[in-house]
Design an enzyme around this catalytic site. Structure first.
Site, PDB file in Angstrom:
ATOM      1  N   THR A  49     -51.048 -95.045 -23.681  1.00 57.05           N
ATOM      2  CA  THR A  49     -50.503 -94.811 -25.015  1.00 57.05           C
ATOM      3  C   THR A  49     -49.086 -95.370 -25.039  1.00 57.05           C
ATOM      4  OG1 THR A  49     -49.414 -92.680 -24.583  1.00 57.05           O
ATOM      5  CG2 THR A  49     -51.799 -92.635 -25.009  1.00 57.05           C
ATOM      6  N   CYS A  50     -48.412 -95.210 -26.179  1.00 59.56           N
ATOM      7  CA  CYS A  50     -47.042 -95.724 -26.261  1.00 59.56           C
ATOM      8  C   CYS A  50     -46.095 -94.958 -25.338  1.00 59.56           C
ATOM      9  CB  CYS A  50     -46.530 -95.658 -27.700  1.00 59.56           C
ATOM     10  SG  CYS A  50     -46.548 -93.998 -28.414  1.00 59.56           S
ATOM     11  N   ASN A  51     -46.455 -93.730 -24.987  1.00 57.80           N
ATOM     12  CA  ASN A  51     -45.568 -92.911 -24.168  1.00 57.80           C
ATOM     13  C   ASN A  51     -45.989 -92.786 -22.710  1.00 57.80           C
ATOM     14  OD1 ASN A  51     -43.630 -92.258 -26.083  1.00 57.80           O
ATOM     15  ND2 ASN A  51     -44.816 -90.552 -26.879  1.00 57.80           N
ATOM     16  N   ALA A 188     -40.729 -96.919 -47.001  1.00 56.42           N
ATOM     17  CA  ALA A 188     -42.189 -96.907 -46.814  1.00 56.42           C
ATOM     18  C   ALA A 188     -42.552 -96.981 -45.340  1.00 56.42           C
ATOM     19  CB  ALA A 188     -42.825 -98.072 -47.578  1.00 56.42           C
ATOM     20  N   GLU A 190     -42.799 -95.127 -41.316  1.00 59.22           N
ATOM     21  CA  GLU A 190     -43.639 -94.068 -40.761  1.00 59.22           C
ATOM     22  C   GLU A 190     -43.179 -92.687 -41.203  1.00 59.22           C
ATOM     23  OE1 GLU A 190     -45.006 -92.371 -36.359  1.00 59.22           O
ATOM     24  OE2 GLU A 190     -43.995 -94.308 -36.537  1.00 59.22           O
TER      25      GLU A 190
END
Length: 421
Positions: A49-51, A188, A190
């Site tokens: 994942t990103c983390n 606009a 996240e």
């Protein structure tokens, strides 16, 4: 065999390193096949994942270095660079780590629910690549059961701790009925997307999205049956807005005191709730001087976030207790399975000895030997063969003064009832 969890995450490695060792969807299949093909690796799954990037493997002893070296080779990184930020857990600690990750206890945002879905995706990818055997299959299934129990029996997933939720939570203190409120969202990205989602779920029916790029504003507004405008349309939209939440990357304020003051006059001084999430700020601080405006900045949201985080921490403590119970149950099942393997081996050896004795007895009967003598010889022969190896082991244990082994053998072979007599 050893259960191994090896990886890096947001606590141990900077984003520059995490980017280098992340596995994209197109890489995952070949990575699983390569990992599974390592001589010491029997089973493998990859969570990316990103983390975090984590490898879950069943290996021979000391297999973690092989796995770490492979990770470095796959991403063309020297192992030394990974050693400085990698962690590894084995057996019970590995199982505990996966369960903590699954319920969000190891996440950047405590208790966040998305990670469980990502683990389920990793599990499915490993199954498809035939990377799972009995050990990892049971671990993942057990982890999913524990995660479900934690979500059901604690409030770990409640009381969101995001800035977006905190903004909407503050608004709920001012508006009794969200269904009559009109919202103007500026930006606009996240954060604004999350704000829109929370407002929509809270009952706000009229949402306007203002953005420098109107096309992006339209994409977001359509999700919530709202309307999109460019930044030039903000002065007019302000006249109808009861809630204004802004989060852009603009270097200078977008809403000035004069613009808001003119809008308030046209609103006949109906109050406006404003939250400026941006850094640098989108709304001039002087706007707070206007009597009909409730203006909050990102710093004001910290109180709400901390309060929710405290609630989550209580739930996290409850989750830790459930995980400890889950790990203990996993260990117990593992020990039972281990005993099952030994039992199967003992029974298989017993079957071989029985078959040999049976064939010899049948041969003697065929040669006309008296059945009574054949049965006596069969019983004697089978007893000797079954007890030969245990007898040798008991003598060896006695010679080495291994009383614990002698006691265990007595319990296994004689049982408590026979020993009393």
């Amino acid at each position: 065999m050893t259960l191994l969890a090896l990886g890096i995450n947001h606590r141990t490695a900077a984003v520059e390193v995490r980017e280098k060792v992340a596995f994209g969807p197109s890489q995952l299949d070949i990575a699983l096949k390569e990992l599974r093909a390592l001589p010491r690796v029997r089973e493998a799954a990859v969570l990316s994942t990103c983390n975090r990037t984590e490898l879950y493997c069943v290996t021979d002893e000391a297999g973690e270095r092989d796995v770490l070296d492979w990770l470095g080779r796959f991403h063309a990184l020297p192992p030394e660079e990974l050693l400085s930020c990698a962690y590894h857990y084995v057996d019970g600690e590995a199982a505990r780590h996966l369960m903590r990750v699954a319920v969000g206890l190891d996440s950047m945002v405590l208790g966040e629910p998305q990670i469980l879905g990502q683990i389920k995706d990793a599990y499915q990818a490993a199954r498809t690549a035939k990377g799972l055997g009995g050990e990892l299959e049971r671990l993942f299934q057990h982890t999913f059961a524990v995660a479900k129990q934690v979500r059901t029996e604690t409030s770990i997933g409640k009381n969101p701790v995001s800035v977006a939720y905190a903004a909407v939570s503050l608004a709920s203190r001012i508006f009794d009925d969200f269904s009559k409120a009109r919202a103007l969202l500026i930006g606009a990205g996240e954060t604004i997307e999350l704000v829109a989602r929370h407002l929509h779920e809270a009952g706000v029916k009229t949402i306007t999205v203002a953005n420098r790029t109107k096309e992006r504003a339209s994409q977001l507004a359509e999700e919530f049956n709202g309307q999109a405008i460019s930044l030039d349309g903000i002065p007019v939209a302000l006249e109808e807005a009861d809630i204004v939440i802004s989060s852009t990357a603009a270097p200078l304020p977008i809403l000035g005191k004069g613009m808001v003051e003119r809008a308030l006059k046209r609103r006949r001084h109906r109050p406006v709730f404003m939250v400026d999430i941006a850094v640098p700020r989108d709304i001039e601080p002087e706007v707070s001087e206007l009597g009909d405006v409730f203006l909050y900045t990102v710093d004001d949201l910290q109180e709400v976030i901390e309060e929710n985080r405290r609630h989550r921490q209580v739930a996290a403590n409850q989750a830790e207790a459930l995980i400890e119970s889950g790990v203990a149950h996993w260990f117990q099942e593992r020990r039972i399975r281990s005993a099952g393997d030994v039992i199967r081996e003992v029974r298989a050896k017993g079957d071989v000895l029985r078959n040999e004795a049976e064939q010899q007895a049948l041969a003697r009967l065929a040669n006309g030997e008296a059945p009574e003598k054949v049965i006596q010889r069969l019983a004697h022969q089978l007893t000797n063969r079954l007890l030969h190896q245990p007898t040798l082991s008991l003598r060896s244990a006695a010679a080495q003064e291994r009383q614990e082994l002698l006691d265990a053998a007595a319990e296994l072979l004689l049982g408590d009832d026979e020993r009393e007599h």
